[in-house]
Design a protein around this motif. Structure first.
Motif, mmCIF file in Angstrom:
data_model
loop_
_atom_site.group_PDB
_atom_site.id
_atom_site.type_symbol
_atom_site.label_atom_id
_atom_site.label_comp_id
_atom_site.label_asym_id
_atom_site.label_seq_id
_atom_site.Cartn_x
_atom_site.Cartn_y
_atom_site.Cartn_z
ATOM 1 N N UNK A 10 -2.290 9.043 -61.522
ATOM 2 C CA UNK A 10 -2.455 9.278 -60.082
ATOM 3 C C UNK A 10 -3.291 10.512 -59.769
ATOM 4 N N UNK A 11 -3.407 11.438 -60.740
ATOM 5 C CA UNK A 11 -4.190 12.649 -60.520
ATOM 6 C C UNK A 11 -4.482 13.303 -61.869
ATOM 7 N N UNK A 12 -5.544 14.101 -61.922
ATOM 8 C CA UNK A 12 -5.905 14.829 -63.133
ATOM 9 C C UNK A 12 -6.313 16.240 -62.755
ATOM 10 N N UNK A 13 -5.785 17.229 -63.470
ATOM 11 C CA UNK A 13 -6.138 18.625 -63.217
ATOM 12 C C UNK A 13 -6.433 19.322 -64.538
ATOM 13 N N UNK A 14 -7.091 20.484 -64.447
ATOM 14 C CA UNK A 14 -7.349 21.288 -65.631
ATOM 15 C C UNK A 14 -6.188 22.249 -65.855
ATOM 16 N N UNK A 15 -5.625 22.211 -67.058
ATOM 17 C CA UNK A 15 -4.554 23.145 -67.427
ATOM 18 C C UNK A 15 -5.179 24.515 -67.744
ATOM 19 N N UNK A 16 -4.355 25.569 -67.866
ATOM 20 C CA UNK A 16 -4.880 26.934 -68.072
ATOM 21 C C UNK A 16 -5.847 27.084 -69.239
ATOM 22 N N UNK A 17 -5.669 26.322 -70.303
ATOM 23 C CA UNK A 17 -6.537 26.450 -71.472
ATOM 24 C C UNK A 17 -7.623 25.369 -71.525
ATOM 25 N N UNK A 18 -7.884 24.738 -70.363
ATOM 26 C CA UNK A 18 -8.956 23.760 -70.296
ATOM 27 C C UNK A 18 -8.559 22.344 -70.652
ATOM 28 N N UNK A 19 -7.272 22.106 -70.918
ATOM 29 C CA UNK A 19 -6.840 20.744 -71.223
ATOM 30 C C UNK A 19 -6.857 19.898 -69.954
ATOM 31 N N UNK A 20 -7.003 18.580 -70.150
ATOM 32 C CA UNK A 20 -6.929 17.661 -69.021
ATOM 33 C C UNK A 20 -5.473 17.232 -68.853
ATOM 34 N N UNK A 21 -4.895 17.613 -67.726
ATOM 35 C CA UNK A 21 -3.485 17.334 -67.455
ATOM 36 C C UNK A 21 -3.389 16.125 -66.526
ATOM 37 N N UNK A 22 -2.774 15.042 -67.007
ATOM 38 C CA UNK A 22 -2.657 13.818 -66.231
ATOM 39 C C UNK A 22 -1.297 13.719 -65.543
#
Length: 216
Positions: A10-22
């Motif tokens: 439903x959404x994707x963001x960048x985590x603090x270390x550059x990971x793709x957080x789904x």
């Protein structure tokens, strides 16, 4: 998805270390720590998003040509249904300016211009004339998305391979979102065609009503 579980992203963001957080909505089964999933992309939805994203680049360039180089991006949003673009400009756009912007963009779409991407040093990209966002953090190397000489921007997102894939561009509205900041909402492809058909039907209905009044 895997053999037991299906989840919709439903959404994707960048985590603090550059990971793709789904962020996902579990449609079937249960997610447990250590589970392995296969990610599948909805190709039709992705193509519509690419249409709107590439159209946003064309819109930015067209606004600069019609209104002046003072125009700067102040925010944007794209999904599979429409695009939204915020930009700096001190006054409401006239109907003539909106028509000119729309015509410029559709001219580039109908011209079938290849959309090219290059990785190059940031300084070289800026010398080439690439547009960069003022508050965006860039590395030493950047990705440059070019549509001939009409639009050159620093961008890491997905785009069409050719402007003709956008199909059609239609502005829905132009409004104010704050002091010195305007917003344009627009649609492309089949959504643009649907918007034009809806306008045509509205005009037809108004004409029918006026004819009835004239007969009375």
């Amino acid at each position: 998805e895997n053999e037991k579980t299906y989840a919709l992203v439903t959404d994707t963001k960048n985590a603090p270390n550059g990971q793709h957080l789904h962020f996902v909505s579990v449609e079937k089964g249960t997610i447990r720590v250590g589970d392995t999933f296969t990610l599948k992309v909805d190709q039709n939805k992705r193509a519509l998003i690419e249409n709107n994203h590439s159209a946003t680049h064309l819109l930015d360039a067209a606004l600069k040509k019609v209104l002046g180089e003072h125009v700067a991006q102040a925010g944007s949003y794209v999904d599979s249904e429409r695009l939204r673009f915020d930009f700096t400009h001190p006054a409401k756009m006239t109907e003539e300016e909106l028509k000119e912007v729309e015509a410029l963009i559709n001219k580039e779409i109908f011209a079938g211009i290849p959309v090219e991407t290059e990785i190059m040093p940031k300084d070289e990209a800026l010398k080439k004339g690439a547009t960069a966002l003022f508050d965006e953090k860039y590395g030493d190397e950047v990705r440059v998305v070019s549509m001939a000489d009409f639009s050159i921007e620093l961008c890491g997102g997905c785009h069409v391979k050719n402007t003709s894939h956008i199909g059609l561009f239609k502005i829905l509205m132009e409004t104010s979102v704050g002091s010195g900041v305007r917003r344009i909402e627009a649609v492309t492809s089949t959504a643009a065609y649907d918007a034009l058909k809806q306008e045509e039907e509205t005009v037809t209905k108004i004409a029918e009503v006026l004819k009835l009044k004239n007969r009375a």
